[in-house]
Design an enzyme around this catalytic site. Structure first.
Site, mmCIF file in Angstrom:
data_model
loop_
_atom_site.group_PDB
_atom_site.id
_atom_site.type_symbol
_atom_site.label_atom_id
_atom_site.label_comp_id
_atom_site.label_asym_id
_atom_site.label_seq_id
_atom_site.Cartn_x
_atom_site.Cartn_y
_atom_site.Cartn_z
ATOM 1 N N HIS A 40 0.854 -1.191 0.000
ATOM 2 C CA HIS A 40 0.000 0.000 0.000
ATOM 3 C C HIS A 40 0.891 1.242 0.000
ATOM 4 C CE1 HIS A 40 1.214 -0.340 4.201
ATOM 5 N NE2 HIS A 40 1.012 0.964 4.256
ATOM 6 N N HIS A 121 6.402 6.342 -1.001
ATOM 7 C CA HIS A 121 7.127 5.155 -1.434
ATOM 8 C C HIS A 121 6.335 3.909 -1.054
ATOM 9 C CE1 HIS A 121 8.256 5.699 2.770
ATOM 10 N NE2 HIS A 121 8.426 4.388 2.798
#
Length: 180
Positions: A40, A121
């Protein structure tokens, strides 16, 4: 409850991200690699809180339309005992605006807000030991092009179930009335 706000990905994107995870695992000497279902993009880490209803209201005030994200580049955060390895994202004004709105809403509602700059990220692994001669630019350049249309933001719960880190979606807010 340990909570965070995240962008979740389609099955197709999860398959591509997990393939990158497996490839990294095959290159590494050791590490703890992210499971497919846990991949995620974290927008905000809340931590321990029982104020889920207030968090849902913060999400419901977010404005903006769905937008594309492009996964781009590979990098590491150096850590003693092994690095955190991640995939980066191409700069996205829509993502930055969404993060800014979320942070401001959380702060107004009295939640803690990260003060460091937002560095979006996707974590592939933690405590990763990469072999001598591993070329991060080459590794990143050999990955397939990955894009995702962001249509929703999710409130997530993090817990250990039978010793495994497990993320559960508690609430999903759809951007601009789109269908997730």
């Amino acid at each position: 409850m340990r909570l965070f706000v995240a962008i979740l990905f389609s099955d197709h994107t999860l398959d591509q991200l997990f393939a990158a995870c497996r490839r990294l695992r095959d290159c590494a000497g050791r590490g703890s690699f992210t499971r497919r279902e846990n991949l995620h993009l974290t927008l905000a880490f809340i931590g321990e809180s029982g104020r889920e209803d207030e968090l849902c209201r913060v999400l419901e005030k977010l404005e903006g339309e769905p937008f594309p994200l492009w996964v781009e580049g590979f990098g590491t955060f150096r850590r003693e005992g092994g690095d955190i390895c991640w995939l980066g994202l191409r700069r996205s004004e829509a993502l930055l605006a969404l993060h800014r709105q979320l942070s401001e809403g959380l702060e107004r509602a009295g939640f803690p807000v990260e003060r460091r700059p937002f560095r979006p990220h996707l974590t592939l692994g933690r405590q990763v030991l990469l072999p001598r001669g591993f070329d991060p630019r080459r590794f990143g350049g050999e990955l397939p092009k990955i894009t995702e249309r962001v249509e929703a933001v999710s409130l997530m719960k993090s817990e250990r179930i039978d010793g495994r880190l497990t993320y559960t979606e508690l609430y999903r807010y759809t951007l601009g009335g789109a269908r997730p």
